[in-house]
Design a protein around this motif. Sequence first.
Motif, PDB file in Angstrom:
ATOM      1  N   LEU A  55      41.223  43.339  52.381  1.00 22.95           N
ATOM      2  CA  LEU A  55      40.872  42.576  51.178  1.00 22.95           C
ATOM      3  C   LEU A  55      41.667  41.277  51.095  1.00 22.95           C
ATOM      4  CD1 LEU A  55      40.564  45.302  48.382  1.00 22.95           C
ATOM      5  CD2 LEU A  55      38.719  44.113  49.585  1.00 22.95           C
ATOM      6  N   VAL A  56      42.987  41.391  51.299  1.00 23.27           N
ATOM      7  CA  VAL A  56      43.846  40.211  51.197  1.00 23.27           C
ATOM      8  C   VAL A  56      43.528  39.208  52.297  1.00 23.27           C
ATOM      9  CG1 VAL A  56      46.252  39.404  51.360  1.00 23.27           C
ATOM     10  CG2 VAL A  56      45.702  41.436  50.017  1.00 23.27           C
ATOM     11  N   ASP A  57      43.145  39.696  53.470  1.00 21.89           N
ATOM     12  CA  ASP A  57      42.816  38.792  54.570  1.00 21.89           C
ATOM     13  C   ASP A  57      41.596  37.939  54.248  1.00 21.89           C
ATOM     14  OD1 ASP A  57      43.376  37.986  57.376  1.00 21.89           O
ATOM     15  OD2 ASP A  57      41.373  38.806  57.734  1.00 21.89           O
ATOM     16  N   ASN A  58      40.752  38.428  53.342  1.00 21.41           N
ATOM     17  CA  ASN A  58      39.555  37.672  52.962  1.00 21.41           C
ATOM     18  C   ASN A  58      39.771  36.818  51.719  1.00 21.41           C
ATOM     19  OD1 ASN A  58      37.027  38.583  54.675  1.00 21.41           O
ATOM     20  ND2 ASN A  58      38.267  40.406  54.357  1.00 21.41           N
ATOM     21  N   VAL A  59      40.998  36.847  51.175  1.00 25.53           N
ATOM     22  CA  VAL A  59      41.319  36.019  50.013  1.00 25.53           C
ATOM     23  C   VAL A  59      41.806  34.659  50.500  1.00 25.53           C
ATOM     24  CG1 VAL A  59      42.849  35.748  48.032  1.00 25.53           C
ATOM     25  CG2 VAL A  59      41.847  37.973  48.531  1.00 25.53           C
ATOM     26  N   LYS A  60      41.184  33.607  50.058  1.00 25.39           N
ATOM     27  CA  LYS A  60      41.556  32.265  50.513  1.00 25.39           C
ATOM     28  C   LYS A  60      42.707  31.670  49.699  1.00 25.39           C
ATOM     29  CE  LYS A  60      36.950  31.163  52.302  1.00 25.39           C
ATOM     30  NZ  LYS A  60      35.794  30.229  52.252  1.00 25.39           N
ATOM     31  N   HIS A  61      42.804  32.033  48.434  1.00 25.15           N
ATOM     32  CA  HIS A  61      43.847  31.486  47.576  1.00 25.15           C
ATOM     33  C   HIS A  61      44.659  32.633  46.970  1.00 25.15           C
ATOM     34  CE1 HIS A  61      41.902  27.565  47.892  1.00 25.15           C
ATOM     35  NE2 HIS A  61      40.744  28.134  47.546  1.00 25.15           N
ATOM     36  N   GLY A  62      45.975  32.506  47.052  1.00 25.52           N
ATOM     37  CA  GLY A  62      46.853  33.510  46.452  1.00 25.52           C
ATOM     38  C   GLY A  62      47.180  34.691  47.335  1.00 25.52           C
ATOM     39  N   SER A  63      46.898  34.604  48.638  1.00 33.14           N
ATOM     40  CA  SER A  63      47.168  35.737  49.532  1.00 33.14           C
ATOM     41  C   SER A  63      48.670  36.034  49.624  1.00 33.14           C
ATOM     42  CB  SER A  63      46.603  35.468  50.920  1.00 33.14           C
ATOM     43  OG  SER A  63      47.186  34.314  51.501  1.00 33.14           O
ATOM     44  N   LYS A  64      49.500  34.979  49.582  1.00 34.25           N
ATOM     45  CA  LYS A  64      50.955  35.187  49.646  1.00 34.25           C
ATOM     46  C   LYS A  64      51.447  35.970  48.436  1.00 34.25           C
ATOM     47  CE  LYS A  64      52.093  31.138  52.466  1.00 34.25           C
ATOM     48  NZ  LYS A  64      52.860  29.872  52.539  1.00 34.25           N
ATOM     49  N   PHE A  65      50.852  35.705  47.276  1.00 37.85           N
ATOM     50  CA  PHE A  65      51.232  36.430  46.063  1.00 37.85           C
ATOM     51  C   PHE A  65      50.967  37.924  46.227  1.00 37.85           C
ATOM     52  CE2 PHE A  65      49.604  38.381  42.140  1.00 37.85           C
ATOM     53  CZ  PHE A  65      50.752  38.325  41.347  1.00 37.85           C
ATOM     54  N   PHE A  66      49.778  38.280  46.745  1.00 38.68           N
ATOM     55  CA  PHE A  66      49.435  39.688  46.924  1.00 38.68           C
ATOM     56  C   PHE A  66      50.322  40.351  47.978  1.00 38.68           C
ATOM     57  CE2 PHE A  66      45.379  38.054  45.186  1.00 38.68           C
ATOM     58  CZ  PHE A  66      45.269  38.911  44.101  1.00 38.68           C
ATOM     59  N   ARG A  67      50.696  39.630  48.997  1.00 39.14           N
ATOM     60  CA  ARG A  67      51.574  40.188  50.022  1.00 39.14           C
ATOM     61  C   ARG A  67      52.934  40.558  49.426  1.00 39.14           C
ATOM     62  NH1 ARG A  67      50.482  36.442  55.427  1.00 39.14           N
ATOM     63  NH2 ARG A  67      48.199  36.632  55.398  1.00 39.14           N
ATOM     64  N   ILE A  68      53.457  39.688  48.580  1.00 42.62           N
ATOM     65  CA  ILE A  68      54.749  39.954  47.944  1.00 42.62           C
ATOM     66  C   ILE A  68      54.635  41.144  46.998  1.00 42.62           C
ATOM     67  CG2 ILE A  68      56.475  39.027  46.341  1.00 42.62           C
ATOM     68  CD1 ILE A  68      55.851  36.247  47.515  1.00 42.62           C
ATOM     69  N   VAL A  69      53.566  41.183  46.209  1.00 41.28           N
ATOM     70  CA  VAL A  69      53.384  42.254  45.220  1.00 41.28           C
ATOM     71  C   VAL A  69      53.250  43.611  45.907  1.00 41.28           C
ATOM     72  CG1 VAL A  69      51.794  43.195  43.506  1.00 41.28           C
ATOM     73  CG2 VAL A  69      52.398  40.777  43.444  1.00 41.28           C
ATOM     74  N   PHE A  70      52.450  43.685  46.965  1.00 39.35           N
ATOM     75  CA  PHE A  70      52.226  44.968  47.635  1.00 39.35           C
ATOM     76  C   PHE A  70      53.449  45.418  48.435  1.00 39.35           C
ATOM     77  CE2 PHE A  70      47.499  43.722  47.671  1.00 39.35           C
ATOM     78  CZ  PHE A  70      47.312  44.333  46.425  1.00 39.35           C
ATOM     79  N   PHE A  71      54.248  44.465  48.910  1.00 41.39           N
ATOM     80  CA  PHE A  71      55.435  44.815  49.691  1.00 41.39           C
ATOM     81  C   PHE A  71      56.629  45.158  48.800  1.00 41.39           C
ATOM     82  CE2 PHE A  71      59.266  43.703  52.177  1.00 41.39           C
ATOM     83  CZ  PHE A  71      59.081  44.544  53.262  1.00 41.39           C
ATOM     84  N   PHE A  72      56.592  44.737  47.557  1.00 38.79           N
ATOM     85  CA  PHE A  72      57.749  44.848  46.664  1.00 38.79           C
ATOM     86  C   PHE A  72      58.331  46.267  46.539  1.00 38.79           C
ATOM     87  CE2 PHE A  72      59.680  45.156  42.379  1.00 38.79           C
ATOM     88  CZ  PHE A  72      60.715  44.256  42.572  1.00 38.79           C
TER      89      PHE A  72
END
Length: 294
Positions: free
Chosen positions: A96-113
């Motif tokens: 899902l995140v790989d298909n997000v063009k904007h804000g992917s870094k935000f989701f990576r931080i949130v899911f890794f937290f």
Amino acid sequence: MPNIYKNKKPLVFFLVPAFLFMIVFLYYPFIKNIVNSFQNIRGLGTAAKGWNDPWYLNFTRMVEDENMRIALKNTLIMILVTIVGQVGIALFLAILVDNVKHGSKFFRIVFFFPIVISATALGLLFNLIFLYDKGMINQLLGALGSKGLIDWKNETHALITMMIPVTWQYVGFYFIILVTGLNNISDELYEAAAIDGATRMQRVRYITLPLLHNVICTCIVLAVTGALKVFDLPWVMFPKGIPFGRTWLTGTYMYYQVFNVSDVDYSSTIAILIVVLGVILSKVVNTVFKEKDY
């Protein structure tokens, strides 16, 4: 310039310290653990009182130990939960995140937290969430009209209550590994497939999943071996296997035998079983999910 790599002698200065470190802190303790399993040791840090009679006493005891059977059963369930829950959810989120063009870094931080939070702190947090009285979940159920409170730590729900936070904590770990694997897949493959009329689901099925096969295999091996060793969060939530000893895992039961019962030789036997199971299951996973060359 290429001549630099022909001289292999300097490599020894880097390999020998690492090799010595592994001997002292990995191989020697493991061999010592095997020896301890055949001896009579009744206190941590105390000398052995001699060899067990018979020498395989701890191994027969482990076969007959009901708590050990419970720990093995729960650990096998934990392995399935980690494969489906941790790796499966991580794969879904990574795609899902790989298909997000904007804000992917935000989701990576949130899911890794969750990974960076102490397991002890997470255990205390989820203890508050699952409290029988004034717990967050029971308060929400009450607000939705539920009249009865659920005891999330009774014999019926305890195993689920323990596995939910363990699954939640490590999803981010596998998520990062899978996202890294997705980044190595060329965008040209997706563009060519889109031109040929492939739908988004077809691109995932015929491009993403096959090219992520080796990464997924690695994640499953890590999940299996990690489930055998999981200890800290379950121990905080269910010390001593409560309720009724039904939440034992191989890691928590081994710890209990060392620090609560002071049965060092028996805990060494359990540790050997954990290592053997880890090697066997890793081999099984690597056989079932054979790495492929593309």
